[in-house]
Design a protein around this motif. Structure first.
Motif, PDB file in Angstrom:
ATOM      1  N   GLY A  24       0.815  -1.212   0.000  1.00 30.78           N
ATOM      2  CA  GLY A  24       0.000   0.000   0.000  1.00 30.78           C
ATOM      3  C   GLY A  24       0.844   1.255   0.000  1.00 30.78           C
ATOM      4  N   ASN A  25       1.961   1.206   0.699  1.00 29.86           N
ATOM      5  CA  ASN A  25       2.834   2.365   0.800  1.00 29.86           C
ATOM      6  C   ASN A  25       3.903   2.306  -0.294  1.00 29.86           C
ATOM      7  OD1 ASN A  25       4.710   4.336   1.537  1.00 29.86           O
ATOM      8  ND2 ASN A  25       4.291   4.082   3.713  1.00 29.86           N
ATOM      9  N   PRO A  26       3.877   3.201  -1.271  1.00 29.35           N
ATOM     10  CA  PRO A  26       4.846   3.147  -2.373  1.00 29.35           C
ATOM     11  C   PRO A  26       6.294   3.214  -1.903  1.00 29.35           C
ATOM     12  CG  PRO A  26       3.062   4.661  -2.896  1.00 29.35           C
ATOM     13  CD  PRO A  26       2.892   4.293  -1.455  1.00 29.35           C
ATOM     14  N   ALA A  27       6.526   3.810  -0.733  1.00 31.76           N
ATOM     15  CA  ALA A  27       7.896   3.944  -0.240  1.00 31.76           C
ATOM     16  C   ALA A  27       8.533   2.591   0.070  1.00 31.76           C
ATOM     17  CB  ALA A  27       7.910   4.820   1.017  1.00 31.76           C
ATOM     18  N   ASP A  28       7.715   1.533   0.150  1.00 35.22           N
ATOM     19  CA  ASP A  28       8.254   0.203   0.423  1.00 35.22           C
ATOM     20  C   ASP A  28       8.864  -0.449  -0.821  1.00 35.22           C
ATOM     21  OD1 ASP A  28       7.515   0.354   3.087  1.00 35.22           O
ATOM     22  OD2 ASP A  28       5.569  -0.577   2.753  1.00 35.22           O
ATOM     23  N   ALA A  29       8.700   0.157  -1.989  1.00 39.89           N
ATOM     24  CA  ALA A  29       9.276  -0.411  -3.215  1.00 39.89           C
ATOM     25  C   ALA A  29      10.797  -0.339  -3.136  1.00 39.89           C
ATOM     26  CB  ALA A  29       8.769   0.344  -4.437  1.00 39.89           C
ATOM     27  N   SER A  30      11.448  -1.434  -3.466  1.00 40.33           N
ATOM     28  CA  SER A  30      12.903  -1.476  -3.407  1.00 40.33           C
ATOM     29  C   SER A  30      13.522  -0.783  -4.615  1.00 40.33           C
ATOM     30  CB  SER A  30      13.382  -2.925  -3.360  1.00 40.33           C
ATOM     31  OG  SER A  30      13.128  -3.567  -4.604  1.00 40.33           O
ATOM     32  N   ALA A  31      14.805  -0.482  -4.504  1.00 38.69           N
ATOM     33  CA  ALA A  31      15.523   0.121  -5.622  1.00 38.69           C
ATOM     34  C   ALA A  31      15.533  -0.834  -6.815  1.00 38.69           C
ATOM     35  CB  ALA A  31      16.946   0.463  -5.202  1.00 38.69           C
ATOM     36  N   ARG A  32      15.622  -2.134  -6.535  1.00 42.06           N
ATOM     37  CA  ARG A  32      15.624  -3.109  -7.627  1.00 42.06           C
ATOM     38  C   ARG A  32      14.260  -3.190  -8.283  1.00 42.06           C
ATOM     39  NH1 ARG A  32      16.361  -9.304  -7.522  1.00 42.06           N
ATOM     40  NH2 ARG A  32      16.832  -9.714  -9.702  1.00 42.06           N
ATOM     41  N   PHE A  33      13.195  -3.060  -7.495  1.00 44.13           N
ATOM     42  CA  PHE A  33      11.851  -3.019  -8.065  1.00 44.13           C
ATOM     43  C   PHE A  33      11.770  -1.893  -9.099  1.00 44.13           C
ATOM     44  CE2 PHE A  33       7.528  -1.461  -8.288  1.00 44.13           C
ATOM     45  CZ  PHE A  33       6.738  -2.593  -8.254  1.00 44.13           C
ATOM     46  N   ARG A  34      12.252  -0.724  -8.723  1.00 45.88           N
ATOM     47  CA  ARG A  34      12.236   0.427  -9.631  1.00 45.88           C
ATOM     48  C   ARG A  34      13.075   0.161 -10.881  1.00 45.88           C
ATOM     49  NH1 ARG A  34      11.941   2.716  -4.440  1.00 45.88           N
ATOM     50  NH2 ARG A  34      10.624   4.577  -4.270  1.00 45.88           N
ATOM     51  N   GLU A  35      14.240  -0.439 -10.662  1.00 39.54           N
ATOM     52  CA  GLU A  35      15.147  -0.697 -11.784  1.00 39.54           C
ATOM     53  C   GLU A  35      14.523  -1.654 -12.798  1.00 39.54           C
ATOM     54  OE1 GLU A  35      19.386  -3.001 -12.636  1.00 39.54           O
ATOM     55  OE2 GLU A  35      18.775  -2.560 -10.574  1.00 39.54           O
ATOM     56  N   VAL A  36      13.940  -2.749 -12.297  1.00 37.09           N
ATOM     57  CA  VAL A  36      13.345  -3.731 -13.203  1.00 37.09           C
ATOM     58  C   VAL A  36      12.148  -3.127 -13.927  1.00 37.09           C
ATOM     59  CG1 VAL A  36      12.172  -5.963 -13.348  1.00 37.09           C
ATOM     60  CG2 VAL A  36      14.151  -5.690 -11.843  1.00 37.09           C
ATOM     61  N   LEU A  37      11.344  -2.365 -13.211  1.00 37.87           N
ATOM     62  CA  LEU A  37      10.179  -1.738 -13.819  1.00 37.87           C
ATOM     63  C   LEU A  37      10.603  -0.792 -14.945  1.00 37.87           C
ATOM     64  CD1 LEU A  37       7.178  -2.072 -13.102  1.00 37.87           C
ATOM     65  CD2 LEU A  37       7.324   0.039 -11.778  1.00 37.87           C
ATOM     66  N   ALA A  38      11.738  -0.146 -14.766  1.00 41.52           N
ATOM     67  CA  ALA A  38      12.208   0.850 -15.740  1.00 41.52           C
ATOM     68  C   ALA A  38      12.972   0.240 -16.904  1.00 41.52           C
ATOM     69  CB  ALA A  38      13.089   1.888 -15.040  1.00 41.52           C
ATOM     70  N   THR A  39      13.275  -1.060 -16.852  1.00 39.65           N
ATOM     71  CA  THR A  39      14.098  -1.653 -17.911  1.00 39.65           C
ATOM     72  C   THR A  39      13.471  -2.875 -18.579  1.00 39.65           C
ATOM     73  OG1 THR A  39      15.287  -2.952 -16.231  1.00 39.65           O
ATOM     74  CG2 THR A  39      16.268  -0.839 -16.880  1.00 39.65           C
ATOM     75  N   ALA A  40      12.401  -3.430 -18.002  1.00 45.18           N
ATOM     76  CA  ALA A  40      11.788  -4.631 -18.584  1.00 45.18           C
ATOM     77  C   ALA A  40      11.191  -4.313 -19.954  1.00 45.18           C
ATOM     78  CB  ALA A  40      10.721  -5.179 -17.651  1.00 45.18           C
ATOM     79  N   ASP A  41      11.231  -5.287 -20.830  1.00 46.70           N
ATOM     80  CA  ASP A  41      10.656  -5.114 -22.166  1.00 46.70           C
ATOM     81  C   ASP A  41       9.133  -5.181 -22.119  1.00 46.70           C
ATOM     82  OD1 ASP A  41      13.236  -5.149 -23.671  1.00 46.70           O
ATOM     83  OD2 ASP A  41      13.350  -7.145 -22.792  1.00 46.70           O
ATOM     84  N   GLY A  88      13.250 -13.639 -26.704  1.00 45.22           N
ATOM     85  CA  GLY A  88      14.450 -13.081 -26.086  1.00 45.22           C
ATOM     86  C   GLY A  88      14.216 -11.858 -25.219  1.00 45.22           C
ATOM     87  N   TYR A  89      12.984 -11.595 -24.860  1.00 45.90           N
ATOM     88  CA  TYR A  89      12.683 -10.398 -24.082  1.00 45.90           C
ATOM     89  C   TYR A  89      12.528 -10.713 -22.589  1.00 45.90           C
ATOM     90  CZ  TYR A  89      11.804  -8.120 -28.550  1.00 45.90           C
ATOM     91  OH  TYR A  89      11.943  -7.611 -29.824  1.00 45.90           O
ATOM     92  N   THR A  90      12.695  -9.683 -21.779  1.00 44.58           N
ATOM     93  CA  THR A  90      12.507  -9.793 -20.330  1.00 44.58           C
ATOM     94  C   THR A  90      11.103  -9.338 -19.960  1.00 44.58           C
ATOM     95  OG1 THR A  90      14.844  -9.489 -19.770  1.00 44.58           O
ATOM     96  CG2 THR A  90      13.227  -8.900 -18.072  1.00 44.58           C
ATOM     97  N   ILE A  91      10.431 -10.163 -19.152  1.00 39.78           N
ATOM     98  CA  ILE A  91       9.088  -9.839 -18.671  1.00 39.78           C
ATOM     99  C   ILE A  91       9.145  -9.616 -17.172  1.00 39.78           C
ATOM    100  CG2 ILE A  91       6.728 -10.688 -18.335  1.00 39.78           C
ATOM    101  CD1 ILE A  91       7.073 -12.401 -20.832  1.00 39.78           C
ATOM    102  N   ALA A  92       8.569  -8.512 -16.718  1.00 42.04           N
ATOM    103  CA  ALA A  92       8.395  -8.266 -15.288  1.00 42.04           C
ATOM    104  C   ALA A  92       6.943  -8.562 -14.941  1.00 42.04           C
ATOM    105  CB  ALA A  92       8.742  -6.821 -14.948  1.00 42.04           C
TER     106      ALA A  92
END
Length: 288
Positions: A24-41, A88-92
């Motif tokens: 519920g609290n967006p601040a709990d998202a990890s740095a890796r969560f952000r990274e994968v979300l920003a780079t997944a195909d 060959g793509y990455t899925i999140a």
């Protein structure tokens, strides 16, 4: 076939990444969560609108294609996503909160990706199961997760009868409109004095943890339907004491330990402990 060189980079082998989303609290998202979300195909989301809102709250731009993946379409969409991996793509994979597959969409895709030989990994994150367990104040060393109880009263009561003697702490999910009935059935099956904790809206503004015996919790829920997402934690059943053996068996047990080299005193103590008896009781039987 070359291995995937990194999240978000196309290679000869795709990869599935499970994202643990904030409860519920967006601040709990990890740095890796952000990274994968920003780079997944491709981002497969249980609710694309909620994902878009979360990305906005995190100030993350999602360049990949966003597709819906929920209970109603996962059977049809899973083969399509496996084809994306094959290209060959990455899925999140992300659900509305917590880890995919844990009473949420995801298991079907995980199983299909594994069966097809594609790497599956995770960016671990929040879990309502372990969060509620830790907040409950109930024993956490051994527990079992039962997910959602059956929706029909008859099915629910049958499941609870089977769980009544479970000694591990139980963690359950339940919908707000069914929680009062579920608690009433729990109190009937487990006894009204069994300790429990109802955890509501974890990590959100109106988070609430109500720690009461099942009977009191049932009355509380019946008085006013709790709202929001609910995780219920229930103490395990007390261990069933071993049946007391007869006096001859106790004498034989002491004699056996003496023959193995223990002093009579230590043999009596060991037998009393093994059967949950007072040492004086075993002593009296041996010397009678």
């Amino acid at each position: 076939m070359k291995e995937c060189t990194g999240v978000g980079e196309m290679s000869e082998m795709g990869r599935l990444v499970l994202l643990g989303a904030p409860l519920g609290n967006p601040a709990d998202a990890s740095a890796r969560f952000r990274e994968v979300l920003a780079t997944a195909d491709v981002v497969a989301a249980e609710d694309t609108r909620r994902l878009t809102r979360l990305a906005r709250d995190l100030d993350v731009t999602v360049p990949g294609r966003i597709v819906s993946y929920f209970e109603g379409n996962e059977e049809r969409r899973t083969p399509e996503l496996v084809e994306v991996l094959a290209a060959g793509y990455t899925i999140a994979l992300v659900t509305d909160g917590g880890m995919p597959s844990v009473s949420d969409p995801g298991y079907r895709l995980v199983r299909a990706a594994i069966d097809a030989g594609f790497p599956v990994t995770a960016a671990p994150g929040p879990s309502a199961v372990t969060t509620a367990l830790a907040l409950s104040g109930l024993p956490c060393d051994r527990f079992c997760f039962e997910g959602f109880l059956p929706r029909t009263p008859a099915g629910r009561r049958s499941r609870l009868r089977a769980l009544a003697t479970e000694e591990r702490t139980l963690v359950l999910f339940e919908a707000p409109h069914r929680i009062a009935g579920a608690l009433a059935d729990l109190a009937a099956a487990f006894g009204p004095d069994r300790p429990a904790a109802l955890c509501r809206e974890l990590t959100k503004t109106y988070e609430e943890v109500v720690r009461r015996p099942l009977g009191e919790l049932a009355e509380w829920a019946a008085a006013g339907e709790p709202r929001g997402e609910i995780t219920l934690v229930v103490a395990g059943a007390p261990p069933v004491p071993a049946a007391r053996p007869d006096d001859d068996t106790l004498r034989a047990a002491v004699a056996e330990r003496e023959a193995a080299g223990l002093s009579r005193r230590d043999a009596i103590t060991e037998v009393a402990t093994a059967y949950g008896l007072r040492r004086r009781e075993v002593y009296t039987i041996v010397h009678t």
